[in-house]
Write an enzyme that holds these catalytic residues in place. Structure first.
Site, PDB file in Angstrom:
ATOM      1  N   PRO A 151      29.545   3.413  -7.391  1.00  0.00           N
ATOM      2  CA  PRO A 151      28.176   3.508  -7.916  1.00  0.00           C
ATOM      3  C   PRO A 151      27.537   4.860  -7.651  1.00  0.00           C
ATOM      4  CG  PRO A 151      28.515   1.389  -6.899  1.00  0.00           C
ATOM      5  CD  PRO A 151      29.757   2.183  -6.622  1.00  0.00           C
ATOM      6  N   CYS A 152      26.936   5.414  -8.712  1.00  0.00           N
ATOM      7  CA  CYS A 152      26.427   6.783  -8.644  1.00  0.00           C
ATOM      8  C   CYS A 152      24.986   6.861  -8.175  1.00  0.00           C
ATOM      9  CB  CYS A 152      26.543   7.446 -10.022  1.00  0.00           C
ATOM     10  SG  CYS A 152      25.522   6.652 -11.285  1.00  0.00           S
TER      11      CYS A 152
END
Length: 284
Positions: A33-34
């Site tokens: 997840p960014c």
């Protein structure tokens, strides 16, 4: 996933709790997840629970030893914690980096030949200004020569992804339009033209585009989480979920069963299909 692939037995449990299966793999694709590293977020980095999922991917590679892996993340990963986070990722993955050997590999390194580069969706046939860092890993027993795909001239325009018939629920209210017009006048007085980003009073930021001619940034959208609005015949609307998925290069055969809110999030969190396709073709 189930709606489009129909394989419920393959659907994973919570990634934090799952057991990592040992199985032969050709390509392992992972995108931790960014949000923890995004310039649009709080940038907690590895202080964010999502920010440590890299180590889950690292463990998966250590167990399965795929021939190749592909990591994808936001460009902000490069500057998180002064660049230390990205360097730590590379240390845990690399035997060589962009063709140069690592003299003293990290003791936890999975010893792959690693190549990394920032790629922009608008350079690969999609009218969206979206920069993402890609990390390619090649197992030590394979031919480790790799070159990233070349940038292409963009021929598709933003208007090419717009739907001709759009439900009225996507159009803004008269009150919101009045606010936008006021902002427009202020921006034009500053010489900023007919293209800007505005907050509509909620947490949603919209990029306004005109369907009459081009914008100062050209024929692609510069959007956060694929949210934007179109001005047409004095009516203003946000992009539909379908248009957002088109901006991520999804074919119209792709379907979803969730709400519009979740569809917007999924489109924004996805990887641009055309970019990933060209990377995989390079690997193959």
């Amino acid at each position: 996933y189930l709606e489009n692939n129909g394989d419920p037995d393959y659907f994973p449990n919570d990634v934090y709790d799952r057991d990592i299966p040992a199985e032969p793999l050709d390509i392992y694709m992972t995108s931790p997840p960014c949000q923890a590293f995004s310039l649009a977020g709080k940038r907690k980095g590895e202080q964010d629970k999502r920010g440590v999922l890299f180590y889950n991917s690292h463990e998966f590679i250590k167990v399965n030893k795929p021939r190749y892996f592909i990591f994808e993340n936001v460009k902000g990963l490069l500057s998180d914690d002064g660049g230390k986070t990205f360097q730590r990722w590379i240390d845990y993955l690399a035997k060589s980096v962009n063709g140069q050997p690592v003299i003293f590999p990290h003791e936890e390194s999975v010893m792959y030949h690693v190549y990394h580069k920032v790629l922009n969706s608008k350079d690969f046939g999609v009218p969206q200004n979206r920069e993402r860092i890609f990390i390619i890993g090649i197992r030590d027993d394979k031919d480790n020569y790799f070159r990233f795909p070349k940038e292409e001239y963009l021929t598709k325009k933003l208007k090419d992804v717009l739907e001709s018939e759009v439900d009225s629920k996507y159009y803004l209210s008269a009150e919101n339009i009045k606010s936008l017009e006021s902002h427009k006048e202020k921006q034009q007085a500053k010489g900023n033209g007919f293209h800007w980003t505005i907050n509509d009073g909620t947490k949603n930021a919209f990029t306004i585009i005109s369907n009459e001619g081009t914008t100062p940034t050209g024929n692609y959208i510069n959007a956060q989480n694929c949210q934007a609005i179109e001005i047409k015949q004095a009516k203003i609307r946000r992009l539909t979920p379908r248009e957002c998925f088109r901006l991520q290069d999804f074919d119209d055969s792709f379907t979803w069963t969730c709400s519009d809110t979740q569809a917007y999030k999924q489109a924004g969190n996805s990887i641009t299909v055309g970019v990933l396709e060209k990377l995989i073709k390079k690997i193959l």
